[in-house]
Design an enzyme around this catalytic site. Structure first.
Site, mmCIF file in Angstrom:
data_model
loop_
_atom_site.group_PDB
_atom_site.id
_atom_site.type_symbol
_atom_site.label_atom_id
_atom_site.label_comp_id
_atom_site.label_asym_id
_atom_site.label_seq_id
_atom_site.Cartn_x
_atom_site.Cartn_y
_atom_site.Cartn_z
ATOM 1 N N ASP A 287 -27.132 -15.693 9.764
ATOM 2 C CA ASP A 287 -26.410 -16.932 10.065
ATOM 3 C C ASP A 287 -27.127 -18.075 9.349
ATOM 4 O OD1 ASP A 287 -28.709 -17.318 11.514
ATOM 5 O OD2 ASP A 287 -27.731 -17.419 13.460
ATOM 6 N N SER A 288 -26.567 -19.268 9.439
ATOM 7 C CA SER A 288 -27.124 -20.395 8.672
ATOM 8 C C SER A 288 -28.276 -21.054 9.398
ATOM 9 C CB SER A 288 -26.041 -21.433 8.454
ATOM 10 O OG SER A 288 -25.708 -22.026 9.704
ATOM 11 N N GLY A 289 -28.463 -20.745 10.668
ATOM 12 C CA GLY A 289 -29.459 -21.443 11.474
ATOM 13 C C GLY A 289 -28.856 -22.583 12.269
ATOM 14 N N GLY A 290 -27.672 -23.018 11.884
ATOM 15 C CA GLY A 290 -27.059 -24.183 12.520
ATOM 16 C C GLY A 290 -26.820 -23.992 14.008
ATOM 17 N N ASP B 76 -22.593 -24.993 9.235
ATOM 18 C CA ASP B 76 -21.439 -25.687 9.810
ATOM 19 C C ASP B 76 -21.892 -26.547 10.978
ATOM 20 O OD1 ASP B 76 -22.146 -23.481 11.336
ATOM 21 O OD2 ASP B 76 -20.116 -23.109 12.040
ATOM 22 N N GLN C 76 -13.942 -24.014 11.531
ATOM 23 C CA GLN C 76 -14.137 -24.702 12.807
ATOM 24 C C GLN C 76 -12.824 -25.410 13.151
ATOM 25 O OE1 GLN C 76 -16.601 -24.636 14.978
ATOM 26 N NE2 GLN C 76 -18.267 -23.656 13.845
ATOM 27 N N GLY D 271 -17.343 -21.152 16.415
ATOM 28 C CA GLY D 271 -17.065 -22.070 17.514
ATOM 29 C C GLY D 271 -16.199 -21.477 18.599
ATOM 30 N N ASP E 71 -20.040 -9.713 15.809
ATOM 31 C CA ASP E 71 -21.425 -9.524 16.221
ATOM 32 C C ASP E 71 -21.584 -10.085 17.617
ATOM 33 O OD1 ASP E 71 -21.485 -12.481 15.219
ATOM 34 O OD2 ASP E 71 -23.325 -12.214 16.372
ATOM 35 N N CYS F 177 -19.912 10.273 26.676
ATOM 36 C CA CYS F 177 -20.674 9.627 25.592
ATOM 37 C C CYS F 177 -21.617 10.644 24.952
ATOM 38 C CB CYS F 177 -21.461 8.447 26.157
ATOM 39 S SG CYS F 177 -22.501 7.615 24.942
ATOM 40 N N CYS G 104 -24.228 9.791 23.025
ATOM 41 C CA CYS G 104 -25.447 9.099 22.569
ATOM 42 C C CYS G 104 -26.689 9.859 23.033
ATOM 43 C CB CYS G 104 -25.466 7.655 23.066
ATOM 44 S SG CYS G 104 -26.179 7.428 24.705
ATOM 45 N N CYS H 33 -27.300 9.562 26.927
ATOM 46 C CA CYS H 33 -26.402 10.310 27.807
ATOM 47 C C CYS H 33 -26.592 11.816 27.673
ATOM 48 C CB CYS H 33 -24.953 9.927 27.523
ATOM 49 S SG CYS H 33 -24.580 8.244 28.040
ATOM 50 N N HIS I 78 -27.941 3.112 24.640
ATOM 51 C CA HIS I 78 -26.597 3.559 25.017
ATOM 52 C C HIS I 78 -25.562 2.481 24.691
ATOM 53 C CE1 HIS I 78 -23.087 4.820 27.259
ATOM 54 N NE2 HIS I 78 -23.070 3.588 27.731
HETATM 55 ZN ZN LIG Z 1 -24.416 7.037 26.102
#
Ligand SMILES: [Zn+2]
Length: 381
Positions: A94-97, A148, A198, A225, A275, A313, A315, A318, A344
């Site tokens: 990210d830009s840090g903003g 931004d 934005q 935003g 994200d 699951c 993973c 699990c 998980h």
């Molecule tokens: Zn799992």
């Protein structure tokens, strides 16, 4: 030399969902993609080996934190962020903003940039659009974001418009700074730069912002935003109001979302990248996302439960551990509990995105969309 390319491989006939491939200097990412957040150059609780095994193809790192500690110069000396953190796959920064606006002790906003004091030691800094691009390029980011202005929520129309217009002026300064950097340094190709739409909660301002950003012809576009406290239907409406003015052949990224059941809804609106800190933050707090709903591992009803957190699951957690053991770890405040819960949850997010990509390719995304979200919202039975 082309180091950044986005190719759409499949489109869903009943929505705007699409599947594709994002080629970056550090490899190719399958989209739609969820990016775990590695705030300080680490996805909390997970090793880089584990992230690779879970199938993480790209992660996000926060410029604000890395700039203040260990510092951009330290990371440059050690060969860039990829080498520093031993992660050879793509990184988006990210830009840090956003962090400056939400974390720093003191901030003074002007046309030149934003002046702030470090939340660590109170030192004074000025973050400008040009500086934000330079820091991200020094880190060696594969996808960089423009600086931004994060409009407060809620805000009136006049304030929102002023803020959106500054975001556009800053985006243009970022674009110029980015274009003036060497794009073809043989050792480290320059990453792509994304613009950020934005415009607060006003669909018309969102449209204006999107249209003017598109004139800058950037490699990709984000919608920022959002998720600041507005009701979810409004979030979807604002994504849609931005998305329809963005070029269909470029990647679209919605920043900072969302809950697992929301992911396919964003994808249905034409979103390729997302994200969020939710899988790891909730893991540390003992909340596991499962295919049957939320699982609060501290609850006494799991004390003798020999089943895995999620029976469907695959993973590593699990496959190996019971709810009873994870509850014990959580109650005893053992760090392994937070680690396993995070593992998980990150897998669950990535697995959801895998299913989304598979159903888009198979033409069955719309039935996935209607089946999936309803099951996730309550507590596990
Ligand atoms: Zn799992």
């Amino acid at each position: 030399m082309e180091t950044f390319r986005f190719t759409i491989t499949h489109r869903d006939p009943n929505s705007k969902a699409r599947a594709g491939l994002l080629e970056t200097p550090h490899g190719t990412v399958q989209t739609p993609v969820f990016m775990p957040v590695g705030t300080q150059g680490t996805v909390k609780g997970l090793t880089q080996d584990e992230l690779e095994q879970l199938g993480v193809e790209i992660l996000l790192a926060n410029t604000y934190h890395l700039y203040l500690r260990p510092g951009t110069e330290v990371i440059r000396e050690l060969g860039g962020l990829h080498r520093f953190m031993s992660w050879n796959r793509p990184i988006l920064t990210d830009s840090g903003g956003y962090q400056v606006f939400s974390m720093s002790e003191l901030r003074k906003l002007g046309e030149q940039g934003v002046e702030f004091r470090s939340h660590l030691d109170g030192s004074r800094h000025l973050l400008t659009p040009e500086g934000a691009v330079e820091i991200q390029a020094t880190l060696g980011s594969d996808v960089m974001m423009v600086l931004d202005e994060c409009t407060e929520f809620p805000a009136g129309r006049v304030a929102t418009q002023k803020s959106m217009e500054r975001t556009l002026r800053w985006a243009e300064r970022c674009r110029r700074a980015w274009q003036s950097l060497p794009h073809c340094d043989s050792e480290r190709p320059l990453g792509a730069l994304f613009g950020i739409v934005q415009g607060g909660t006003d669909p018309d301002l969102r449209r204006q912002c999107a249209e003017q950003l598109v004139e800058m012809n950037l490699p990709g576009y984000a919608v920022g935003g959002l998720s600041l406290g507005e009701a979810r239907p409004l979030t979807y409406e604002l994504v849609s109001a931005s998305e329809q003015f963005l070029p269909p052949d470029k990647p679209r990224y919605v920043m900072g979302v969302g809950l697992p059941e929301e992911l396919p809804h964003y994808v249905a609106l034409g979103v390729d990248m997302m994200d969020c800190v939710l899988p790891t933050r909730n893991g540390r707090n003992g909340l596991l996302f499962t295919s049957q709903g939320r699982l609060h591992i501290r609850q006494a009803r799991f004390a003798r439960d020999s089943r895995p957190p999620d029976e469907s699951c695959r993973c590593p957690v699990c496959r190996r551990y019971s709810r009873a053991y994870l509850r014990h770890l959580f109650v005893a405040n053992e760090m392994l509990g937070k680690i396993l819960n995070s593992c998980h949850n990150v897998f669950f997010y990535l697995d959801t995105m895998r299913k989304i990509r598979q159903t888009i390719a198979a033409g069955s995304f719309s039935s996935f969309l209607s089946d999936f979200s309803g099951q996730l919202q309550g507590e596990v039975p």
